[in-house]
Write a protein that holds these residues in place. Structure first.
Motif, PDB file in Angstrom:
ATOM      1  N   ASP A 180       0.824  -1.197   0.000  1.00 29.26           N
ATOM      2  CA  ASP A 180       0.000   0.000   0.000  1.00 29.26           C
ATOM      3  C   ASP A 180       0.862   1.254   0.000  1.00 29.26           C
ATOM      4  OD1 ASP A 180      -2.892  -0.919   0.350  1.00 29.26           O
ATOM      5  OD2 ASP A 180      -1.906  -1.989   1.979  1.00 29.26           O
ATOM      6  N   GLN A 181       0.277   2.333  -0.521  1.00 29.60           N
ATOM      7  CA  GLN A 181       0.932   3.633  -0.449  1.00 29.60           C
ATOM      8  C   GLN A 181       1.241   3.978   1.001  1.00 29.60           C
ATOM      9  OE1 GLN A 181      -1.356   7.113  -1.568  1.00 29.60           O
ATOM     10  NE2 GLN A 181       0.413   8.104  -2.478  1.00 29.60           N
ATOM     11  N   LYS A 394     -10.020  17.843  -6.117  1.00 33.78           N
ATOM     12  CA  LYS A 394      -9.442  16.531  -5.831  1.00 33.78           C
ATOM     13  C   LYS A 394     -10.527  15.471  -5.915  1.00 33.78           C
ATOM     14  CE  LYS A 394      -6.521  14.196  -2.369  1.00 33.78           C
ATOM     15  NZ  LYS A 394      -5.815  14.352  -1.082  1.00 33.78           N
ATOM     16  N   LEU A 395     -10.377  14.541  -6.850  1.00 31.59           N
ATOM     17  CA  LEU A 395     -11.299  13.418  -6.988  1.00 31.59           C
ATOM     18  C   LEU A 395     -10.636  12.220  -6.322  1.00 31.59           C
ATOM     19  CD1 LEU A 395     -14.083  12.779  -8.242  1.00 31.59           C
ATOM     20  CD2 LEU A 395     -12.857  11.918 -10.252  1.00 31.59           C
ATOM     21  N   VAL A 396     -11.224  11.743  -5.229  1.00 28.69           N
ATOM     22  CA  VAL A 396     -10.513  10.870  -4.304  1.00 28.69           C
ATOM     23  C   VAL A 396     -11.449   9.800  -3.762  1.00 28.69           C
ATOM     24  CG1 VAL A 396     -11.005  12.450  -2.384  1.00 28.69           C
ATOM     25  CG2 VAL A 396      -9.047  10.904  -2.205  1.00 28.69           C
ATOM     26  N   ASP A 409      -7.254   9.498   1.662  1.00 30.35           N
ATOM     27  CA  ASP A 409      -6.988  10.685   0.853  1.00 30.35           C
ATOM     28  C   ASP A 409      -5.729  10.571   0.000  1.00 30.35           C
ATOM     29  OD1 ASP A 409      -5.178  10.864   2.911  1.00 30.35           O
ATOM     30  OD2 ASP A 409      -5.815  12.836   3.607  1.00 30.35           O
ATOM     31  N   GLY A 410      -4.986   9.467   0.150  1.00 31.55           N
ATOM     32  CA  GLY A 410      -3.845   9.253  -0.727  1.00 31.55           C
ATOM     33  C   GLY A 410      -4.194   8.518  -2.004  1.00 31.55           C
ATOM     34  N   ASN A 411      -5.435   8.027  -2.115  1.00 28.24           N
ATOM     35  CA  ASN A 411      -5.859   7.280  -3.304  1.00 28.24           C
ATOM     36  C   ASN A 411      -6.774   8.180  -4.130  1.00 28.24           C
ATOM     37  OD1 ASN A 411      -6.225   5.180  -5.103  1.00 28.24           O
ATOM     38  ND2 ASN A 411      -7.856   4.224  -3.908  1.00 28.24           N
ATOM     39  N   PRO A 436      -5.217   4.893  -8.796  1.00 23.90           N
ATOM     40  CA  PRO A 436      -3.996   4.166  -8.449  1.00 23.90           C
ATOM     41  C   PRO A 436      -4.282   2.860  -7.723  1.00 23.90           C
ATOM     42  CG  PRO A 436      -3.909   6.435  -7.667  1.00 23.90           C
ATOM     43  CD  PRO A 436      -5.292   6.205  -8.157  1.00 23.90           C
ATOM     44  N   GLN A 437      -5.323   2.882  -6.861  1.00 26.42           N
ATOM     45  CA  GLN A 437      -5.772   1.690  -6.152  1.00 26.42           C
ATOM     46  C   GLN A 437      -7.291   1.608  -6.293  1.00 26.42           C
ATOM     47  OE1 GLN A 437      -4.130   1.478  -2.087  1.00 26.42           O
ATOM     48  NE2 GLN A 437      -2.736   3.124  -2.673  1.00 26.42           N
TER      49      GLN A 437
END
Length: 469
Positions: A180-181, A394-396, A409-411, A436-437
């Motif tokens: 994972d990130q 930001k599309l999250v 919030d990192g994806n 990304p995930q």
């Protein structure tokens, strides 16, 4: 001097319940002559180095007989092969040392050989001028150093990975895979400070020994690396084994003071045994021209947009739940007024804010799970009755829960900032972006931090659709 080692092999035969000595083999004597350790200088003519200047591969060959080479590159024993090749991306003069070994040991002396690589090789733009006097990273008095690692496969922290820094390049080796990130973070500190209101250029070159997706580079002030606060840059980079990649930006504004910059690198999702090199760090004031000619970026064709109310616009069929974080001076106050007209809306901010993330509008949707293979297009139009220095879009992924482990919030598909002129609608769009995930649900975060007093923003034409080539 000679040393002799005598061995006697004994055979025991068990008979009648007792052990009996029945035979003794012939004595065998092995000779080790420490005076027969090879002298490196005797083999100097056996070390051959050639450089293919078209490919930047150096070819190393040893032609000696009855002995073997120990190639020492960058101060470490690199290989004992009689022939091998190594890629050198950057132009310059290089040297290697070679020790010579045989059955009696390895030479104490070494053979030193040098060679030259004529040109720096990059598959594309090589970034801004690393040696420029405007490069803040190379300026006199600049301090670049390792702050820390956080290396945690499965979120269980283990020993820090091995790394090296030669004054120009950082190399990190990650022995264990992560999934994972943020599970493989490296924090490089500095005393570099960026001034609020100025714009900057930057570039960084990444090379990896294995394929890896979504390497994160985040540049932020020391002590402030949370996505809920300010950062200068937050980018994900995909790397293919052996292919250098330049990440760069130009004319990027510093909207708040950026003191003692930290370069946070994350390799979360890495395969075991990967080695990544990051080099040629450049940061400079955009007003200072170092002579770099920026590449012409290929124009991305604008997609054919679905009608706003059609099923092809996934946003039109989504149920939306709004929430807010409205905190001038980081002290949260009453939520701003939000008025919907279908899927379009207006939002009113009576009090001014002064930093990014102080005026967030979060639109949580029930859009179904998003995979990592499908590409999407997104479009939104914004209009404000006051000028705004930079609205964040930001599309999250939606948070799973309220715990730190549940924060997602990192994806995100993208996180961009666009300025708004007073009473002048602006449309922002991206095409062909992928998650990304995998995402369980999607939310759109709009941040109006830095807004003037009594700001009203109109948001319209949100379109989220599957991308078609």
């Amino acid at each position: 001097m000679k040393k002799y080692i005598k061995t006697i092999a004994l055979s025991l035969l068990a008979a009648g319940g007792a052990a009996a000595l029945v035979s003794c083999t012939e004595d065998k004597v092995y000779e080790v002559n420490i005076n027969a350790v090879p002298q490196a200088a005797d083999y100097a003519d056996c070390v051959k180095i050639t450089v293919d200047q078209e490919t930047n591969y150096a070819n190393f060959e040893f032609t000696g007989k009855g002995v073997y080479p120990v190639w020492i590159i960058d101060g470490k024993s690199y290989s004992t092969d009689f022939a091998f090749s190594r890629y050198y991306r950057k132009a310059g003069d290089y040297s290697v040392e070679v020790k010579i070994g045989n059955a009696n040991g390895v030479s104490t002396g070494t053979i030193a050989k040098s060679f030259t690589v004529d040109k720096t090789k990059m598959n594309g733009f090589a970034g801004f001028d690393y040696e420029s006097p405007y490069n803040l990273v190379k300026a006199e008095g600049t301090d670049i150093h390792l702050n820390s690692f956080w290396y945690a496969p499965g979120w269980a922290q283990i020993a820090d990975p091995a790394y090296s820094y030669d004054g120009d390049a950082w190399t990190v080796t990650l022995p264990e895979a992560t999934t994972d990130q943020w599970q493989a973070q490296m924090h490089i500190g500095s005393n570099i400070c960026l001034e609020e209101g100025k714009s900057y250029d930057g570039s960084f070159i990444f090379t990896s020994t294995m394929d890896i997706k979504n390497v994160t580079l985040k540049i932020h002030p020391d002590g402030d690396d949370d996505d809920a606060h300010s950062f200068f840059c937050n980018q994900k980079i995909n790397l293919t084994a052996g292919e250098p990649v330049t990440y760069w930006f130009s004319n990027l504004p510093a909207v708040v003071p950026m003191n003692n910059l930290v370069f946070t690198l994350d390799f979360g999702g890495n395969p075991a045994g990967i080695e990544v090199t990051i080099e040629n760090f450049v940061l400079k004031d955009h007003a200072n021209d170092d002579g770099t000619v920026l590449p012409e970026l290929p124009a991305t064709p604008e997609p054919d947009w679905a009608a706003p109310d059609s099923p092809e616009n996934l946003w039109s069929g989504a149920n939306i739940t709004p929430s807010f974080y409205y905190a001038p001076g980081w002290a949260q106050i009453a939520d701003p007024a939000l008025t919907f007209d279908g899927k379009d809306f207006t939002v009113e901010f009576p009090a001014a804010t002064f930093e990014q993330w102080q005026a967030q509008v979060k639109l949580v949707t029930d859009l179904p799970a998003i995979d990592t293979e499908t590409a999407y297009d997104f479009k939104i139009t914004l209009s404000s009755n006051t000028a705004h220095p930079g609205v964040t879009i930001k599309l999250v992924e939606t948070d799973i829960d309220d715990t730190q482990e549940g924060k997602r919030d990192g994806n995100f598909f993208f996180a961009e900032r666009i300025p708004l002129d007073q009473d002048s609608p602006k449309t922002f769009w991206v095409a062909g972006v992928k998650a990304p995930q995998a995402m369980h649900e999607v939310q759109l975060v709009l941040d109006f931090g830095g807004n003037a007093e009594n700001t009203t923003v109109s948001v319209s034409g949100i379109t989220f659709q599957v991308h078609h080539d």
